[in-house]
Motif scaffolding. Structure first.
Motif, PDB file in Angstrom:
ATOM      1  N   LEU A 171      -2.467 -15.728 -17.865  1.00  0.00           N
ATOM      2  CA  LEU A 171      -1.747 -15.380 -16.602  1.00  0.00           C
ATOM      3  C   LEU A 171      -2.211 -15.977 -15.486  1.00  0.00           C
ATOM      4  O   LEU A 171      -3.402 -16.663 -15.400  1.00  0.00           O
ATOM      5  N   SER A 172      -1.581 -16.099 -14.348  1.00  0.00           N
ATOM      6  CA  SER A 172      -2.030 -16.485 -13.114  1.00  0.00           C
ATOM      7  C   SER A 172      -3.372 -15.630 -12.564  1.00  0.00           C
ATOM      8  O   SER A 172      -2.945 -14.948 -11.258  1.00  0.00           O
ATOM      9  N   GLN A 173      -4.389 -15.243 -13.150  1.00  0.00           N
ATOM     10  CA  GLN A 173      -5.290 -14.437 -12.785  1.00  0.00           C
ATOM     11  C   GLN A 173      -6.476 -15.067 -12.478  1.00  0.00           C
ATOM     12  O   GLN A 173      -7.126 -16.032 -13.251  1.00  0.00           O
ATOM     13  N   PRO A 174      -7.060 -14.928 -11.116  1.00  0.00           N
ATOM     14  CA  PRO A 174      -8.338 -15.849 -10.762  1.00  0.00           C
ATOM     15  C   PRO A 174      -9.301 -15.354 -11.972  1.00  0.00           C
ATOM     16  O   PRO A 174      -9.659 -14.388 -12.348  1.00  0.00           O
ATOM     17  N   TYR A 175      -9.846 -16.615 -12.412  1.00  0.00           N
ATOM     18  CA  TYR A 175     -10.813 -16.542 -13.801  1.00  0.00           C
ATOM     19  C   TYR A 175     -11.807 -15.549 -13.312  1.00  0.00           C
ATOM     20  O   TYR A 175     -12.396 -14.910 -14.251  1.00  0.00           O
ATOM     21  N   TRP A 176     -12.591 -15.229 -12.301  1.00  0.00           N
ATOM     22  CA  TRP A 176     -13.525 -14.523 -11.899  1.00  0.00           C
ATOM     23  C   TRP A 176     -13.105 -13.078 -11.886  1.00  0.00           C
ATOM     24  O   TRP A 176     -14.035 -12.322 -11.652  1.00  0.00           O
ATOM     25  N   LEU A 177     -11.966 -12.773 -11.720  1.00  0.00           N
ATOM     26  CA  LEU A 177     -11.421 -11.267 -11.533  1.00  0.00           C
ATOM     27  C   LEU A 177     -10.792 -10.845 -12.903  1.00  0.00           C
ATOM     28  O   LEU A 177     -10.165  -9.760 -13.013  1.00  0.00           O
ATOM     29  N   GLU A 178     -10.865 -11.531 -14.104  1.00  0.00           N
ATOM     30  CA  GLU A 178     -10.453 -11.151 -15.315  1.00  0.00           C
ATOM     31  C   GLU A 178     -10.844  -9.929 -15.885  1.00  0.00           C
ATOM     32  O   GLU A 178     -10.216  -9.244 -16.421  1.00  0.00           O
ATOM     33  N   SER A 179     -12.200  -9.757 -15.705  1.00  0.00           N
ATOM     34  CA  SER A 179     -12.714  -8.602 -16.180  1.00  0.00           C
ATOM     35  C   SER A 179     -13.638  -8.170 -15.135  1.00  0.00           C
ATOM     36  O   SER A 179     -13.882  -8.554 -14.143  1.00  0.00           O
ATOM     37  N   LYS A 221      -3.820   5.863 -15.234  1.00  0.00           N
ATOM     38  CA  LYS A 221      -3.657   4.593 -15.829  1.00  0.00           C
ATOM     39  C   LYS A 221      -2.259   4.435 -16.196  1.00  0.00           C
ATOM     40  O   LYS A 221      -1.644   5.153 -16.919  1.00  0.00           O
ATOM     41  N   ALA A 222      -1.602   3.394 -15.861  1.00  0.00           N
ATOM     42  CA  ALA A 222      -0.001   3.191 -16.251  1.00  0.00           C
ATOM     43  C   ALA A 222       0.024   2.144 -17.258  1.00  0.00           C
ATOM     44  O   ALA A 222      -0.553   0.938 -17.350  1.00  0.00           O
ATOM     45  N   VAL A 223       0.820   2.435 -18.387  1.00  0.00           N
ATOM     46  CA  VAL A 223       0.823   1.540 -19.585  1.00  0.00           C
ATOM     47  C   VAL A 223       2.496   1.097 -19.753  1.00  0.00           C
ATOM     48  O   VAL A 223       3.211   2.071 -20.014  1.00  0.00           O
ATOM     49  N   VAL A 224       2.677  -0.124 -19.843  1.00  0.00           N
ATOM     50  CA  VAL A 224       3.928  -0.707 -20.175  1.00  0.00           C
ATOM     51  C   VAL A 224       4.040  -1.112 -21.456  1.00  0.00           C
ATOM     52  O   VAL A 224       3.360  -1.973 -21.765  1.00  0.00           O
ATOM     53  N   THR A 225       5.041  -0.730 -22.288  1.00  0.00           N
ATOM     54  CA  THR A 225       5.098  -1.318 -23.754  1.00  0.00           C
ATOM     55  C   THR A 225       6.282  -2.087 -23.998  1.00  0.00           C
ATOM     56  O   THR A 225       7.555  -1.238 -23.353  1.00  0.00           O
ATOM     57  N   THR A 226       6.480  -3.368 -23.963  1.00  0.00           N
ATOM     58  CA  THR A 226       7.506  -3.931 -24.391  1.00  0.00           C
ATOM     59  C   THR A 226       7.328  -4.910 -25.574  1.00  0.00           C
ATOM     60  O   THR A 226       6.137  -5.680 -25.735  1.00  0.00           O
ATOM     61  N   LYS A 227       7.977  -5.347 -26.243  1.00  0.00           N
ATOM     62  CA  LYS A 227       8.160  -6.130 -27.543  1.00  0.00           C
ATOM     63  C   LYS A 227       6.716  -5.887 -28.367  1.00  0.00           C
ATOM     64  O   LYS A 227       6.321  -6.780 -28.842  1.00  0.00           O
ATOM     65  N   GLY A 228       6.523  -4.610 -28.302  1.00  0.00           N
ATOM     66  CA  GLY A 228       5.545  -4.180 -29.219  1.00  0.00           C
ATOM     67  C   GLY A 228       4.121  -4.315 -28.682  1.00  0.00           C
ATOM     68  O   GLY A 228       3.089  -4.184 -29.563  1.00  0.00           O
ATOM     69  N   LYS A 229       4.083  -4.635 -27.522  1.00  0.00           N
ATOM     70  CA  LYS A 229       2.535  -4.987 -26.727  1.00  0.00           C
ATOM     71  C   LYS A 229       2.525  -4.094 -25.626  1.00  0.00           C
ATOM     72  O   LYS A 229       3.402  -4.006 -24.676  1.00  0.00           O
ATOM     73  N   ASP A 230       1.211  -3.770 -25.226  1.00  0.00           N
ATOM     74  CA  ASP A 230       0.889  -2.906 -24.349  1.00  0.00           C
ATOM     75  C   ASP A 230       0.555  -3.769 -23.075  1.00  0.00           C
ATOM     76  O   ASP A 230      -0.377  -4.612 -23.313  1.00  0.00           O
ATOM     77  N   TRP A 231       0.896  -3.511 -21.946  1.00  0.00           N
ATOM     78  CA  TRP A 231       0.593  -4.140 -20.762  1.00  0.00           C
ATOM     79  C   TRP A 231       0.062  -2.964 -19.667  1.00  0.00           C
ATOM     80  O   TRP A 231       0.772  -2.274 -19.485  1.00  0.00           O
ATOM     81  N   SER A 232      -1.038  -3.225 -18.910  1.00  0.00           N
ATOM     82  CA  SER A 232      -1.523  -2.435 -17.991  1.00  0.00           C
ATOM     83  C   SER A 232      -1.875  -3.105 -16.772  1.00  0.00           C
ATOM     84  O   SER A 232      -3.154  -2.899 -16.403  1.00  0.00           O
ATOM     85  N   PRO A 234      -5.733  -4.015 -12.409  1.00  0.00           N
ATOM     86  CA  PRO A 234      -5.383  -2.969 -13.219  1.00  0.00           C
ATOM     87  C   PRO A 234      -4.443  -2.255 -12.685  1.00  0.00           C
ATOM     88  O   PRO A 234      -4.306  -1.854 -11.479  1.00  0.00           O
ATOM     89  N   ALA A 235      -3.490  -1.620 -13.841  1.00  0.00           N
ATOM     90  CA  ALA A 235      -2.493  -0.559 -13.296  1.00  0.00           C
ATOM     91  C   ALA A 235      -2.877   0.535 -13.021  1.00  0.00           C
ATOM     92  O   ALA A 235      -2.937   1.526 -14.095  1.00  0.00           O
ATOM     93  N   GLU A 236      -3.935   0.977 -12.135  1.00  0.00           N
ATOM     94  CA  GLU A 236      -4.836   2.160 -11.983  1.00  0.00           C
ATOM     95  C   GLU A 236      -4.749   2.918 -10.823  1.00  0.00           C
ATOM     96  O   GLU A 236      -4.358   2.198  -9.816  1.00  0.00           O
ATOM     97  N   ALA A 237      -5.028   4.117 -10.554  1.00  0.00           N
ATOM     98  CA  ALA A 237      -5.316   4.915  -9.190  1.00  0.00           C
ATOM     99  C   ALA A 237      -6.364   5.906  -9.559  1.00  0.00           C
ATOM    100  O   ALA A 237      -6.641   6.228 -10.906  1.00  0.00           O
TER     101      ALA A 237
END
Length: 825
Positions: free
Chosen positions: A425-433, A576-587, A606-609
């Motif tokens: 993804l276009s995610q800054p590498y230092w913010l991936e984790s 946490k919000a979890v989207v499932t599409t094409k058999g894979k979860d995304w949050s 993260p899709a969190e509150a």
């Protein structure tokens, strides 16, 4: 046959500019580039934060002396304040990263970082180095030195503490250690798979005179960097001001200076310079084997350069490129080859780019790429070939012949075969984790130093010139026209198939009443699937799942859930919000940051509150809010049930303020809003007539008026940086500690980054001092919260950092801030 080949793949790129895709090609740039070709020297400047760098010196080194010049900022400035918006923490670090890159585009230096996180003000290096993880940050600095290979390293700050901030002192300590460690094969040996050891010639401290602190001395080595560059038509004080003025989040717009300007240097390690910063260092082509003939040929090109016909130098430059490609020194071979290739395109007037037809693509989707090529001159490239090789999808080749006609734009769109978007993804590498307080978690240690991701979509352009294939890289951008701003380039976004943003960051519960949780979804491909909310036990969520079908790319919609507490709960839980599409979860959610002075920034948090259980009582309902430099306090107050109205100058001056139970002034408002001078009498009249005014912290420098309250106090540069510092109640019976919530020591648990900043002193006796606190080893400071009765009302000034604590969902901060808003009748 001369040919042009375009390779389009979707990995490994660097964003070198956001206003254009080609390097500058004006005559001044060409002349500067010709001069730089004959200089083989490098200087690395090291400090702690964005804005610490000496932009005048960087510009002088890069554009007057033509050294390869770099600035290594140990942090991205994540812990500072934001004068232009409400982004804080990691988001502020993203903006300041781009501000630094914008500054470097002006002064000509390169930008590097370590994994260190700016966790806020630190009073000493012991704390800083412990929180940062001393050894990891040292390793990053050694890595940058071994890659950059500086002849000279320069520190902005000393190891002895005159720089004030603990981060400043730590940057000097680490630079001094890295100077030696980079040359030692026993230190960080794992790096030697990729780089060699490197010993810089000298480490210098760029001494300074800041306010009352003057560390310069007559016996120090000095140089005049205030010289005028006739090619550029300006001096380095002018260039530096344009560079530094990109630090807009810090309010560092700077006036241009002209004339003599000395910089002083003290030798820390290595030998002392005599006549220049690189004295005793060979910075000519003779430092590499076979370099002397290259220097002669470059001098011949410079002497015979025709300003009216710059393209006439192209054949000779191509010949030099071939000679440079044959030298054994890989470092200078690569560096000078890049400089030569950019110079060839500038002289040839050769312009080319590749751009995507849409701004964003989902992982796994195909991408259409348009390429454009143009030259105004008759060059020996009559034919070209476009070939695409989808390295990360099914093999497909598309060959078409083209003729490059001088003065005629060649445009070709590849609708097939450009391949599928890479998995990252276009995610800054230092913010991936997730990361600790002091250091970011990197997916790969070799990424340290890079200001941005290296794996965005890019295209390779190859020209066969004079029998030599010359290959270039261009980032694949999205290009569009804004009616007010003109042509704009933006990075192509690689997104999840569907993002989910929980619309509130915090959900505050002080009873078992259910609340509605709304989730905004956005599709980046044609998608079907479902969305669920997950929470720990003790919560009931309904419905359990919401399905969606055939959502087209670009669709945005909102789904609603009901969240109800059902039993005993922790004080803070994560939803946490979890989207499932094409058999894979995304949050993942999506967040965009947009300012005119930097490229658009997109990330996927993260899709969190937070679900926050607070024993919270409120009094009053209507709050007027006067914006300051930018904070998220109004949103936090809305979460606990207040009706918050953003007050304009017209509201303050011409409406009945008595309808507000409290008026809150945002952070640094008295630094950034000069109209408060006019509004202040009306605000104090509101207090005098029975109102409640709460003013949040301001910086002691640059106040728009002297007296911020009805009685005098002074804002000073004092703070408590330990978020766990002990808090003492000086006036435990005061209403702000008792109504409507009984405040106790537990309310100061779980605070983040600091207790407060820019405390008050010289406090008039009309004020009640409510709290005292101090960092370990320091005296207790009573200036964080002062309250005065004024007429029929109450005035509150607080230096506590509610602007950090409330968005972070700290329960005790909510309870105390609500008390400040709630005056007993």
């Amino acid at each position: 046959m001369k040919r042009f080949i375009l390779f389009a793949a979707l990995f490994f790129t660097i964003n070198r500019a956001f206003s254009q895709t080609n390097p500058p090609a004006d005559l001044a740039t060409i002349q500067q580039s010709l001069d730089k070709l004959n200089v083989l020297g490098s200087v690395l400047y090291v400090a702690a934060h964005p804005d610490d760098e000496n932009t005048k010196l960087l510009a002088y080194l890069a554009q007057e002396k033509h050294y390869r010049t770099g600035y290594l900022a140990l942090t991205r400035g994540d812990g500072g304040q934001n004068l232009i918006g409400n982004e804080q923490g990691d988001l502020l670090g993203l903006i300041r990263t781009q501000e630094l890159l914008a500054a470097r585009r002006v002064d000509g230096a390169e930008q590097f970082f370590t994994r260190a996180n700016d966790f806020g003000f630190s009073k000493g290096p012991e704390e800083t180095l412990k929180i940062w993880d001393h050894e990891k940050i040292l390793g990053d600095v050694v890595w940058v030195i071994r890659r950059f290979r500086p002849d000279v390293i320069i520190c902005r700050f000393p190891t002895t503490g005159e720089g004030g901030h603990g981060h400043h002192t730590s940057s000097a300590i680490i630079a001094q250690e890295a100077f030696t460690a980079a040359a030692d094969p026993k230190r960080f040996p794992e790096q030697l798979k990729y780089v060699q050891t490197w010993q810089a010639r000298r480490l210098l401290w760029n001494t300074f005179s800041f306010g009352s602190v003057n560390t310069t001395a007559p016996n120090q080595f000095k140089i005049d960097i205030g010289v005028y560059n006739a090619t550029l038509g300006k001096g380095y004080g002018e260039i530096a001001a344009d560079s530094r003025s990109n630090h807009k989040t810090q309010g560092f717009g700077t006036a241009k200076t002209r004339g003599v300007s000395y910089e002083y240097f003290k030798t820390i390690l290595g030998d002392t310079p005599k006549d220049s910063l690189t004295s005793g260092i060979n910075t000519t082509w003779t430092r590499v084997e076979g370099g002397a003939p290259i220097a002669e040929q470059i001098n011949f090109i410079k002497k015979n350069f025709d300003r009216e016909n710059p393209q006439s130098s192209v054949p000779a430059l191509i010949d030099v490129l071939a000679r440079v490609g044959a030298i054994k020194d890989a470092y200078w071979r690569d560096q000078k080859s890049k400089e030569l290739k950019d110079l060839i395109t500038a002289c040839a007037g050769l312009w080319f780019e590749a751009y995507a037809m849409q701004p964003a693509y989902a992982v796994g989707d195909s991408i259409s790429i348009t390429s454009q090529v143009y030259t105004p001159y008759l060059l020996p490239i009559p034919e070209m070939e476009i070939r695409t090789t989808p390295k990360y999808a099914n093999t497909y080749e598309d060959r078409r012949g083209h003729v490059l006609v001088p003065g005629q734009l060649l445009k070709d769109t590849i609708n097939r075969g450009a391949g599928k978007i890479a998995a990252r993804l276009s995610q800054p590498y230092w913010l991936e984790s997730p990361h600790s307080l002091g250091t970011y978690t990197l997916p790969d240690d070799t990424l340290a130093g890079n200001p941005e991701n290296m794996d965005y979509p890019r295209a390779w352009f190859s020209f066969n010139m004079g029998g030599k294939k010359v290959t270039y890289e261009r980032k694949i951008m999205y290009k569009y026209v804004d009616p007010a701003k003109g042509e704009i380039y933006a990075p192509v976004v690689v997104a999840p198939p569907v993002t989910a943003n929980i619309l509130s960051k915090d959900y505050i519960f002080n009873s078992r009443q259910p609340q509605t949780v709304q989730v905004k979804l956005q599709s980046f491909t044609n998608a079907s699937g479902s969305i669920k909310l997950h929470a720990p036990s003790g919560w009931k969520i309904s419905p359990q799942e919401i399905k969606f079908e055939n959502k087209p790319k670009g669709a945005e919609w909102v789904e609603s859930f009901t969240l109800e507490p059902t039993g005993s709960k922790q004080q803070t839980d994560i939803l946490k919000a979890v989207v499932t599409t094409k058999g894979k979860d995304w949050s993942l959610g999506i967040q965009r940051i947009s300012y005119d002075h930097i490229p658009a920034i997109t990330l996927f948090p993260p899709a969190e509150a937070k679900l926050i259980n607070i024993d919270l009582k409120t009094a009053g309902k209507h709050i007027g809010y006067i914006a300051g430099a930018g904070d998220l306090v109004p949103e936090a107050l809305t979460q606990v049930g207040y009706d918050v109205h953003q007050l304009t100058e017209n509201d303050v001056m011409n409406t009945d303020l008595s309808v507000y139970d409290a008026i809150v002034v945002g952070v640094r408002a008295y630094n950034v809003n000069p109209r408060l001078v006019v509004e202040q009498p009306k605000l104090l009249a509101y207090v005098n007539n029975g109102g409640n005014m709460v003013v949040q912290y301001n910086v002691y420098q640059g106040l728009v008026m002297k007296d911020l309250g009805p009685y005098s106090f002074k804002v000073v540069n004092e703070r408590v940086t330990d978020e766990n510092a002990r808090v003492t109640f000086l006036d435990p019976d005061h209403s702000v500690l008792n109504y409507p919530n009984k405040i106790n020591n537990a309310d100061f648990d779980g605070w983040i980054q600091e207790r407060g900043l820019y405390f008050t002193s010289n406090i008039d006796s009309h004020y009640h001092k409510i709290l005292s606190m101090g960092d370990p080893g320091e005296a207790q400071n009573p200036g964080s919260l002062i309250v005065a009765d004024y007429g029929k009302g109450r005035y509150v000034y607080t230096s506590l950092d509610f602007f950090r604590e409330l968005p972070a969902g700290v329960p005790g901060a909510y309870r105390l801030f609500v008390n400040l808003l709630s005056r007993p009748k």
